[in-house]
Design an enzyme around this catalytic site. Structure first.
Site, PDB file in Angstrom:
ATOM      1  N   SER A   1      55.157  83.354   9.507  1.00 32.27           N
ATOM      2  CA  SER A   1      54.702  84.744   9.437  1.00 32.27           C
ATOM      3  C   SER A   1      54.045  85.230  10.724  1.00 32.27           C
ATOM      4  O   SER A   1      53.805  86.440  10.877  1.00 32.27           O
ATOM      5  CB  SER A   1      53.726  84.910   8.279  1.00 32.27           C
ATOM      6  OG  SER A   1      54.384  84.719   7.046  1.00 32.27           O
TER       7      SER A   1
ATOM      8  N   GLU B   1      40.393  39.070  51.637  1.00 31.28           N
ATOM      9  CA  GLU B   1      41.839  38.913  51.747  1.00 31.28           C
ATOM     10  C   GLU B   1      42.299  38.193  53.007  1.00 31.28           C
ATOM     11  O   GLU B   1      43.317  37.526  53.005  1.00 31.28           O
ATOM     12  CB  GLU B   1      42.524  40.296  51.681  1.00 31.28           C
ATOM     13  CG  GLU B   1      42.492  40.952  50.313  1.00 31.28           C
ATOM     14  CD  GLU B   1      43.306  40.193  49.290  1.00 31.28           C
ATOM     15  OE1 GLU B   1      44.438  39.768  49.610  1.00 31.28           O
ATOM     16  OE2 GLU B   1      42.808  39.996  48.162  1.00 31.28           O
TER      17      GLU B   1
END
Length: 719
Positions: free
Chosen positions: A430, A164
């Site tokens: 149920s 970089e």
């Protein structure tokens, strides 16, 4: 007048003489001449032409002198093209410097005063751990902890410098040579291949500015870069950069990236992994190895070459790294931990208040059980989901103290972050009936009490059994095991819907429930977490619990900010009623609708549930150690292809509970002892009943007279 020897006599004005009017200005007669006035006038008349000629000659000489380049009347040579270019270049350059200075001054005025600029605090990171102390997720804007430069292997920061900003330690924040090189490379390539920004400029952009590409932002970036260079050392700038830059896949900072891609700390990355990390910052979204591993590896090779050219590594080190390129670590935790992490973050604010620094949250979640639950749901939906018309599901596994050991909020967190275990509310069918039966037990009934299984009608509503058959007088333990709808409705009417709702709320249901006859069949919507919570008292002997997932919270120094104190809601069910309910619900797995449950050696109980039109399929089951709940359905509440609670939910539950009980000594259910109830002969277990509504087919027999019909007449009237 002439004086002696032919000299002209000088006249002086005399003050005070007769005729003097005080005007001291000279007249024509007062001006000196070479002769008398008459002689001067004659000479003036005869010399006019001579004077005009002399004047013209003088004027011409003056013009010639102006055009010349030197004295003595010589003409100047004309400036060449190169000279004119140099001249105007210098002029334009001067104006350019002035304009640039003005622009810099203006942009500097738009920034806060230098004395007020400060490095923004790094947003807090929340590290979420499993019950074993290992990280299972991170949350926060940066998603990873800050790592000192000195704690990293030296080749990791060197990789960033090499690729970089190779002149990082030589420039002052702006690298003219690097910028010029980038321009040449880009012009030669005909496209943008290199950027001219230094690491310091990139840091300034990340810390203070937006990502927009404008001249204004670039100038501000330059100003801030120089400020950073004057205020911080090179190593401090590099450390800030590595802990703030974006690496893709939601990872900010080198630690978060190393954990995300390699499953390890940045302190432990290899050379090839360091090269890959450094290569990602060029294009993190495109090169993220989770989506483009080949591209990330190719970029890492470029980084290794740059490190070799810069003298950071030897040729042998480069070749060794190339021979073993970095790869993604196998995920140790499933993506469903995202549901856990989201739930943790929702609770943190109320537990510790605003998060001002990095914290570590230890949870009750067992990573192995989380993985087992995630796999069970994915396998089941992958194998049978399409056939049964089921797209989604959820699982909650809880211990008897309320600690959540696994939570799966959907089949894929990456595809949908909606937590169906916590947030979704659906009809439990149920699986709600145990609250009806418990209320009846608390009113003096027993598992052996008889009630009528016969057709019933309430204001046009005719609930019926799944089999469309009726058994007449039946004991309650059989009615619950077979999930007979008519008996559940009669019990709800007998004890009163309001009483059923109070029981459900007492055990742990928090949602609003409607006080009507259909409450017995689970028509009011609840969440899966509520249902598992409300079943916990059956498993632990009647103690109400509070579901919790956060065990302990510490700051980065290790100071404990919060510790779960295991508050109990006290006894919510009397021990005799616990024993009765466990005997009845154990029959559900032995002879009833959940006979497919497979948990060898462990006494277990539970209840299946299916809502109207097969929209929801449930099974909530438990042992003396754990409670697990499973829900299946579709987010839009569309009907499934007859996916009932007695089928796939029971299979998923069995797989999860086998993992949870592995190597755990069996215990009996509270109050149930070694009771082995009788029941239906093998092979007669029915399918799970479905809650139905609206007109039904003719019933074979009318209800027999008795208490049931008296309650119906009294409460609802005859239709």
């Amino acid at each position: 007048m002439f004086g002696r020897r032919g000299e002209i006599e000088r006249r002086e004005p005399v003050l005070g003489t007769p005729g003097f009017d005080g005007d001291l200005r000279l007249t024509a007669d007062d001006r000196p001449t070479l002769g008398s006035n008459s002689m001067a006038r004659e000479r003036s008349s005869s010399g006019n032409k001579a004077r005009k000629g002399a004047a013209n000659a003088s004027s011409g000489a003056a013009k010639g002198a102006t055009r010349g380049s030197g004295g003595g009347g010589r003409r100047r040579p004309r400036r060449g093209l190169l000279g004119r270019l140099f001249y105007w270049g210098a002029v334009l350059g001067l104006w350019g410097v002035i304009a640039l200075g003005g622009l810099i001054f203006y942009e500097a005025s738009q920034l806060p005063p230098i004395q007020n600029i400060a490095i923004p605090e790094r947003p807090p990171t929340v590290i979420i751990q499993g019950s074993d102390g290992k990280a299972i997720a991170t949350r926060g804007e940066m998603g990873g902890a800050n790592v000192p430069l000195r704690a990293l292997p030296p080749y990791l920061p060197q990789a960033f410098v090499a690729i970089e900003d190779r002149r990082f330690y030589a420039h002052f924040g702006l690298d003219p040579l690097g910028l010029a090189r980038a321009v040449v490379v880009n012009l030669t390539a005909g496209r943008l291949r290199e950027g001219g920004s230094t690491l310091t400029q990139q840091l300034a952009k990340n810390l203070f500015l937006t990502q927009e590409r404008t001249l204004s932002r670039k100038v501000q970036e330059l100003i801030l870069s120089i400020w950073l260079e004057t205020k911080y050392s090179k190593n401090e700038i590099l450390e800030l950069y590595m802990n703030r830059v974006y690496f893709g896949a939601g990872a900010y900072g080198v630690e978060a990236a190393a954990q995300r891609y390699f499953g390890k700390s940045a302190r432990q990355v290899t050379l090839s992994e360091a090269a890959m990390l450094a290569g990602l910052v060029k294009s993190p979204s495109f090169l993220a190895p989770t989506r483009n591993l080949d591209g990330a590896q190719a970029r890492a090779e470029v980084v290794l070459g740059a490190m070799r050219e810069a003298g950071f590594i030897s040729a042998e080190m480069q070749q060794a790294a190339l021979a073993r390129p970095a790869t993604l670590a196998k995920t140790q935790v499933p993506d469903s931990t995202g549901y856990v992490a989201d739930w943790v973050m929702e609770q943190l604010k109320s537990i510790i208040g605003p998060i001002e620094g990095d914290i570590i949250v230890q949870t009750t979640v067992d990573p192995a059980l989380q993985a087992a639950a995630d796999k069970a749901l994915k396998d089941a939906l992958g194998k049978s989901g399409k056939k049964l018309g089921v797209e989604q599901g959820a699982i909650v596994l809880m211990d008897t103290d309320g600690g959540v050991r696994a939570l799966v909020g959907g089949r894929s967190y990456e595809e949908s972050q909606f937590n169906r275990a916590i947030t979704a509310k659906r009809q439990p069918g149920s699986s709600f009936k145990p609250f009806v039966y418990l209320t009846a037990m608390e009113r003096g009934l027993t598992p052996e009490s008889l009630r009528e299984d016969a057709p019933i009608q309430i204001k046009g509503w005719r609930p019926e059994n799944f089999s469309k058959e009726y058994r007449g007088p039946v004991d309650l333990k059989t009615a619950l095991a077979l999930s007979l709808n008519t008996v559940a409705v009669r019990l709800a009417l007998e004890v009163g819907p309001e009483a059923v709702i109070k029981t459900a709320h007492r055990l742990g249901i928090a949602s609003k429930l409607e006080p009507n006859a259909s409450i017995a069949l689970g028509t009011s919507e609840v969440s899966l977490m509520e249902m598992v919570d409300a079943y916990a008292p059956f498993a632990n002997g009647g103690v109400g619990v509070t579901p919790h997932v956060i065990e302990r919270v510490r700051d980065k120094t290790g100071k404990v900010l919060y510790a779960y104190a295991q508050p109990s809601r006290g006894m919510v069910m009397a021990p005799p009623h616990v024993a009765m309910m466990n005997r009845m619900m154990q029959d559900v797995l032995l002879v009833g609708t959940a006979r497919r449950a497979d948990l060898p050696g462990w006494p277990a109980a539970g209840k299946t549930g299916t809502s109207q039109d097969y929209r929801d399929a449930w099974f909530i089951g438990y042992t003396g150690r754990f409670i697990a709940g499973v829900w299946l359905g579709n987010d839009d509440a569309s009907p499934t292809k007859k996916a009932g609670g007695s089928g796939l939910p029971v299979d998923i539950w069995s797989q999860v509970m086998k993992a949870a009980h592995k190597d755990v000594p069996p215990v009996t259910l509270p109050g149930a002892g070694t009771y082995q109830p009788g029941g239906l002969p093998p092979g007669e277990a029915p399918e799970e009943p479905v809650v139905t509504g609206g007109p039904q087919r003719p019933v074979p027999a009318a209800p027999r007279p008795g208490l049931d019909n008296w309650l119906i007449d009294k409460l609802f009237g005859r239709s």
